[in-house]
Design an enzyme around this catalytic site. Structure first.
Site, PDB file in Angstrom:
ATOM      1  N   ALA A 183       0.867  -1.178   0.000  1.00 38.34           N
ATOM      2  CA  ALA A 183       0.000   0.000   0.000  1.00 38.34           C
ATOM      3  C   ALA A 183       0.907   1.231   0.000  1.00 38.34           C
ATOM      4  O   ALA A 183       2.079   1.136   0.360  1.00 38.34           O
ATOM      5  CB  ALA A 183      -0.865  -0.017   1.247  1.00 38.34           C
TER       6      ALA A 183
ATOM      7  N   GLU B 259      -0.973  -9.043  -1.486  1.00 36.51           N
ATOM      8  CA  GLU B 259      -2.426  -9.207  -1.326  1.00 36.51           C
ATOM      9  C   GLU B 259      -3.141  -9.107  -2.680  1.00 36.51           C
ATOM     10  O   GLU B 259      -4.102  -9.830  -2.943  1.00 36.51           O
ATOM     11  CB  GLU B 259      -2.962  -8.162  -0.348  1.00 36.51           C
ATOM     12  CG  GLU B 259      -2.507  -8.473   1.080  1.00 36.51           C
ATOM     13  CD  GLU B 259      -2.927  -7.422   2.084  1.00 36.51           C
ATOM     14  OE1 GLU B 259      -2.471  -6.261   1.945  1.00 36.51           O
ATOM     15  OE2 GLU B 259      -3.707  -7.740   2.989  1.00 36.51           O
TER      16      GLU B 259
ATOM     17  N   GLU C 192       3.594  -5.978   7.064  1.00 33.92           N
ATOM     18  CA  GLU C 192       2.814  -4.946   7.754  1.00 33.92           C
ATOM     19  C   GLU C 192       3.127  -4.872   9.240  1.00 33.92           C
ATOM     20  O   GLU C 192       3.084  -3.799   9.847  1.00 33.92           O
ATOM     21  CB  GLU C 192       1.313  -5.186   7.551  1.00 33.92           C
ATOM     22  CG  GLU C 192       0.802  -4.867   6.158  1.00 33.92           C
ATOM     23  CD  GLU C 192       0.930  -6.018   5.167  1.00 33.92           C
ATOM     24  OE1 GLU C 192       1.685  -6.972   5.432  1.00 33.92           O
ATOM     25  OE2 GLU C 192       0.267  -5.958   4.116  1.00 33.92           O
TER      26      GLU C 192
ATOM     27  N   GLY D 136       0.406  -5.058   0.573  1.00 37.48           N
ATOM     28  CA  GLY D 136      -0.699  -4.925  -0.377  1.00 37.48           C
ATOM     29  C   GLY D 136      -0.367  -5.490  -1.749  1.00 37.48           C
ATOM     30  O   GLY D 136      -1.270  -5.904  -2.488  1.00 37.48           O
TER      31      GLY D 136
HETATM   32  N1  3HC Z   1       4.649   3.396   0.201  1.00 35.45           N
HETATM   33  C1  3HC Z   1       5.190   4.596  -0.092  1.00 35.45           C
HETATM   34  N2  3HC Z   1       6.495   4.783  -0.350  1.00 35.45           N
HETATM   35  C2  3HC Z   1       7.284   3.706  -0.317  1.00 35.45           C
HETATM   36  C3  3HC Z   1       6.796   2.426  -0.029  1.00 35.45           C
HETATM   37  C4  3HC Z   1       5.413   2.289   0.231  1.00 35.45           C
HETATM   38  N3  3HC Z   1       4.870   1.091   0.506  1.00 35.45           N
HETATM   39  N4  3HC Z   1       7.823   1.563  -0.084  1.00 35.45           N
HETATM   40  C5  3HC Z   1       8.912   2.271  -0.388  1.00 35.45           C
HETATM   41  N5  3HC Z   1       8.593   3.561  -0.531  1.00 35.45           N
HETATM   42  C6  3HC Z   1       9.483   4.648  -0.913  1.00 35.45           C
HETATM   43  C7  3HC Z   1      10.626   4.824   0.068  1.00 35.45           C
HETATM   44  O1  3HC Z   1      10.248   5.671   1.127  1.00 35.45           O
HETATM   45  C8  3HC Z   1      11.690   5.431  -0.800  1.00 35.45           C
HETATM   46  O2  3HC Z   1      11.384   6.798  -0.946  1.00 35.45           O
HETATM   47  P1  3HC Z   1      12.582   7.889  -1.056  1.00 35.45           P
HETATM   48  O3  3HC Z   1      13.385   7.449  -2.240  1.00 35.45           O
HETATM   49  O4  3HC Z   1      11.860   9.159  -1.218  1.00 35.45           O
HETATM   50  O5  3HC Z   1      13.328   7.778   0.232  1.00 35.45           O
HETATM   51  C9  3HC Z   1      11.457   4.767  -2.162  1.00 35.45           C
HETATM   52  O6  3HC Z   1      10.124   4.259  -2.118  1.00 35.45           O
HETATM   53  C10 3HC Z   1      12.389   3.611  -2.449  1.00 35.45           C
HETATM   54  O7  3HC Z   1      12.371   2.734  -1.339  1.00 35.45           O
HETATM   55  P2  3HC Z   1      13.717   2.125  -0.734  1.00 35.45           P
HETATM   56  O8  3HC Z   1      14.759   3.170  -0.657  1.00 35.45           O
HETATM   57  O9  3HC Z   1      13.336   1.408   0.496  1.00 35.45           O
HETATM   58  O10 3HC Z   1      14.129   1.126  -1.903  1.00 35.45           O
HETATM   59  P3  3HC Z   1      14.724  -0.332  -1.783  1.00 35.45           P
HETATM   60  O11 3HC Z   1      14.902  -0.805  -3.158  1.00 35.45           O
HETATM   61  O12 3HC Z   1      15.874  -0.349  -0.847  1.00 35.45           O
HETATM   62  O13 3HC Z   1      13.594  -1.230  -1.086  1.00 35.45           O
HETATM   63  C11 3HC Z   1      11.396  -2.100  -0.770  1.00 35.45           C
HETATM   64  C12 3HC Z   1      12.401  -1.440  -1.740  1.00 35.45           C
HETATM   65  C13 3HC Z   1      11.883  -3.513  -0.385  1.00 35.45           C
HETATM   66  C14 3HC Z   1      10.085  -2.194  -1.473  1.00 35.45           C
HETATM   67  C15 3HC Z   1      11.293  -1.258   0.511  1.00 35.45           C
HETATM   68  O14 3HC Z   1      11.048   0.086   0.138  1.00 35.45           O
HETATM   69  C16 3HC Z   1      10.166  -1.664   1.438  1.00 35.45           C
HETATM   70  O15 3HC Z   1      10.346  -2.566   2.224  1.00 35.45           O
HETATM   71  N6  3HC Z   1       9.032  -0.956   1.354  1.00 35.45           N
HETATM   72  C17 3HC Z   1       7.929  -1.143   2.281  1.00 35.45           C
HETATM   73  C18 3HC Z   1       7.167  -2.386   1.980  1.00 35.45           C
HETATM   74  C19 3HC Z   1       6.001  -2.486   2.909  1.00 35.45           C
HETATM   75  O16 3HC Z   1       6.111  -2.307   4.107  1.00 35.45           O
HETATM   76  N7  3HC Z   1       4.851  -2.802   2.343  1.00 35.45           N
HETATM   77  C20 3HC Z   1       3.660  -2.947   3.138  1.00 35.45           C
HETATM   78  C21 3HC Z   1       2.994  -1.618   3.230  1.00 35.45           C
HETATM   79  S1  3HC Z   1       1.593  -1.642   4.299  1.00 35.45           S
HETATM   80  C22 3HC Z   1       0.402  -2.393   3.380  1.00 35.45           C
HETATM   81  O17 3HC Z   1       0.645  -2.832   2.291  1.00 35.45           O
HETATM   82  C23 3HC Z   1      -0.956  -2.403   4.017  1.00 35.45           C
HETATM   83  C24 3HC Z   1      -1.897  -3.305   3.283  1.00 35.45           C
HETATM   84  O18 3HC Z   1      -1.919  -4.548   3.905  1.00 35.45           O
HETATM   85  C25 3HC Z   1      -3.291  -2.746   3.285  1.00 35.45           C
END
Ligand code: 3HC
Length: 694
Positions: free
Chosen positions: A64, A106, A126, A103
């Protein structure tokens, strides 16, 4: 081809191909969600017999859009999109590359089949944000992979590779190729019947009460402070019934967790770790670094060498004697062996890493390295001598770094003819495991040298935080201040064990006395002796009890005795401690009083926040978030509290000032209101505002 801003759809034969393209990580923000629904309509209008859903860029949907959390919900929501995908009468196959997380996974499990390239990784992280999968993950993952696998994935937040995902049943096939072609072929196979497609909600989760019970017990023991892990278990437990009911349980649990201080703290930590890379030098090109010199084969030098070798760098380790050098090499070898055992590297990579290690007792062997890290013991004269020699030995353009944890980098740089090439690189012990690196910028440090420090941090998989020069930089300066508070608490009546337990109750992994025993009480002892000549006359001395322990040779775990006694794997109180405490209180004329745990936490945290505010005022840290990240990554600060200054915002400047003024009635020298807090209280700003640059 039809194209919304982030989602395009085209057809090839019977197959419609939907492509999500929302760089950098294809987060499923509202435009993507709407784009998917529009694309489905288009696919229907095109008369497709199957749909291949894939992503452009470096990854499948990585979750998400976290930046939408905390804002009013935008329709369509992700749960709705997943339900619509699942209900599609045209079978949809997800083609996964990169990291399908949260997400993203998902979306994939709501499709009717999933293929992935071999390098793909999937996960439901999450929980790391204080949440749980909120778009059907807790219902569809157990239907596909079973309750034990779903518990493992959702409670750990870990990513699994394609092979493991296939074994679990989360994906159906591993394919190779460019993603559009992979999606197309998978769609064609669905039509041909060679790739099975079915609705996940039609599957039944097999009940497993024993696994659920065990998970709940484990969560209660492992995460006593956290709300979302129990909610994860609750939602997964609901996956054995009709999916509609399970999804309702999941939604309620998700909304319960969203926006809580814990989730906000964890999300702040997530963005914080990335925000610290935003430095004034971020557009400056770093120098190339492929070889490193490390001076000192002790714990720090060996840890730094290990970390550099693991990052693929060539390392020349220098020690004064052959014996010390051999010990250093043995430590590095042991560290690498440990990494192999923990599954962090293969045996072949370990062998290659060791082949990149050169050991020498001659400083001249550093003449050709790109960057030197001096990691000898903390003595200014010794460091100055080394830097003078390095200046003569090292090639032009080589960067000279000190791993000092508090000494003046400017004074060290002044020993060289090239202060622009000198900086501090303060690693944390054990350096091959701890991810924090304070990049200490001296008066004369050149921007490209700072940029190189950050590039090196990234290469070594560390998080660099920019710090200015002062005694202790960001972390140890603040630590030095609040440890005095802990010592005053004990002098005034709290027991060290009570102080530790109160702070562990707040969320620290270990209280300060247990940490002291672990790190070695001699370190604090030497610091107090070093700072004694500069200690202001008005300052209350709190170190008497710790001094007595060290003077008895009780320096903590390494001597099996400190605040506690460590024998045969057991920890018990030091039987001599209470006598020493009583003695020192009496000498200081103190009548001890009782402390509530809450007062201990309030004083300790207020002390930490006060010094953190002064570190900001002095420009030692760039922003509040830099301090938060230092404490989260280097000092065991509870991640769910987001860091000391994120936590400070939950208290507010006015309340903090009131506390400090109250405490100052006993000790007006120690408890002083930082100007920054006064200003914040007056104009109503928060540390979060300062992060945004308001
Ligand atoms: N939403 C918004 N921005 C995000 C994001 C997300 N889910 N994931 C990454 N970003 C942004 C980062 O903040 C970063 O921004 P910046 O360049 O301005 O600092 C940019 O994307 C690149 O991210 P990384 O520097 O972390 O890039 P990497 O290649 O090192 O890693 C990744 C990529 C493995 C995808 C890592 O970013 C990550 O783990 N992201 C989060 C994944 C996550 O937690 N997903 C679950 C979200 S909650 C959800 O999905 C709820 C649902 O169940 C309803």
């Amino acid at each position: 081809m039809s194209k919304s801003q982030f989602v395009s759809v085209e057809s090839e034969g019977d197959i419609a191909l939907i492509c999500i393209d929302n760089p950098p990580v294809n987060a499923s923000g509202v435009a993507v969600r709407q784009g998917i629904l529009d694309a489905l309509d288009t696919a229907r209008a095109l008369g497709a017999k199957a749909i291949g859903l894939y992503c452009a860029g470096r990854t499948f949907v990585a979750g998400a859009d976290i930046t939408e959390f905390g804002k009013p919900p935008l329709s369509p929501g992700l749960p709705e999109v997943c339900d619509i995908l699942e209900a599609s009468e045209i079978p949809i196959v997800a083609a996964i590359h990169g990291t399908a997380l949260g997400g993203g996974l998902e979306i994939a499990v709501a499709c009717h089949a999933r293929v992935a390239v071999a390098t793909a990784r999937v996960g439901l992280p999450e929980i790391l944000l204080g949440l749980l999968p909120g778009a059907g993950g807790t219902q569809r993952a157990p239907r596909l992979a079973g309750i034990p696998n779903a518990l493992d994935l959702i409670l750990s937040g870990r990513q699994v590779g394609a092979v493991e995902a296939l074994k679990m049943g989360l994906i159906d096939r591993i394919d190779e190729g460019e993603m559009r072609e992979v999606a197309l072929a998978a769609g064609q196979d669905v039509v041909a019947g060679t790739l099975g497609a079915r609705r996940t909600d039609m599957l039944q989760t097999q009940a497993d009460d024993a696994a659920l019970k065990a998970a709940e017990a484990q969560v209660r023991a492992k995460h006593p402070h956290l709300v979302s892990p129990l909610k994860c278990v609750e939602a997964i437990a609901a996956s054995t019934g009709p999916i509609k009911e399970g999804l309702a349980v999941e939604r309620a649990a998700f909304l319960h967790c969203l926006g809580t201080p814990q989730s906000n703290g964890l999300i702040h930590a997530f963005f914080g770790e990335r925000a610290v890379a935003n430095i004034p030098e971020k557009k400056v090109a770093p120098r190339d670094v492929s070889s490193l010199g490390v001076i000192g084969g002790g714990t720090m030098g060996s840890g730094i060498s290990t970390s550099a070798l693991m990052a693929g760098l060539a390392v020349t380790l220098v020690e004064v004697t052959q014996e010390a050098l051999d010990r250093g090499v043995a430590t590095i070898t042991g560290n690498l062996e440990g990494a192999v055992k923990r599954g962090k590297m293969s045996a072949a990579k370990r062998d290659a890493a060791l082949a990149r290690l050169t050991a020498s007792t001659d400083l001249n062997s550093l003449s050709d390295v790109d960057l030197v890290i001096e990691a000898v013991f903390e003595n200014m004269d010794v460091k100055k001598e080394i830097f003078g020699k390095l200046d003569a030995i090292c090639k032009q353009g080589a960067i000279l770094a000190s791993n000092t944890s508090y000494l003046d980098i400017n004074e060290i740089a002044a020993m060289t003819s090239r202060p622009a090439d000198v900086l501090g690189l303060h690693f944390f012990s054990p350096a091959h495991i701890m991810r924090l690196l304070e990049v200490v910028v001296g008066e004369g440090t050149a921007p490209e040298v700072v940029a190189t420090g950050f590039a090196l941090a990234k290469r070594m998989k560390k998080v660099g935080v920019r710090a200015g020069v002062c005694d202790g930089f960001i972390g140890n300066r603040i630590l030095g201040h609040y440890l005095k508070c802990a010592s005053y608490l004990v002098m005034d009546g709290a027991h060290p064990d009570q102080v530790d337990r109160a702070l562990e109750g707040f969320g620290f992994a270990m209280g300060p006395h247990r940490v002291g025993d672990l790190a070695g009480l001699d370190i604090g002892y030497m610091t107090r002796k070093r700072l004694a000549p500069t200690r202001p006359a008005q300052e209350r001395y709190g170190g008497a009890i710790a001094d007595r322990l060290s003077e008895n040779g009780w320096n903590g775990r390494k001597t099996a005795k400190g605040y506690f006694v460590y024998e045969e794997g057991q920890t018990r109180e030091n039987p001599d401690l209470d006598g020493i405490i009583a003695d020192e209180r009496q000498k200081a004329g103190i009548t001890p009083r009782a402390f509530e745990d809450q007062e201990i936490v309030d004083r300790y945290m207020t002390a930490m926040i006060s010094e953190a505010a002064r570190v900001l005022e002095d420009g030692i840290a760039q922003r509040p978030v830099d301090i938060d990240v230092v404490f989260l990554m280097g000092y065991g600060f509870p991640r769910f509290r987001g860091g000391p200054l994120h936590y400070a915002d939950t208290i507010g400047a006015a309340e903090l000032i009131q506390r400090i003024e109250g405490y100052a009635r006993e000790d007006a020298h120690y408890w002083q209101v930082p100007n920054l807090l006064r200003k914040m209280a007056a104009d109503g700003t928060t540390f979060a505002d300062l992060n945004k640059g308001n």
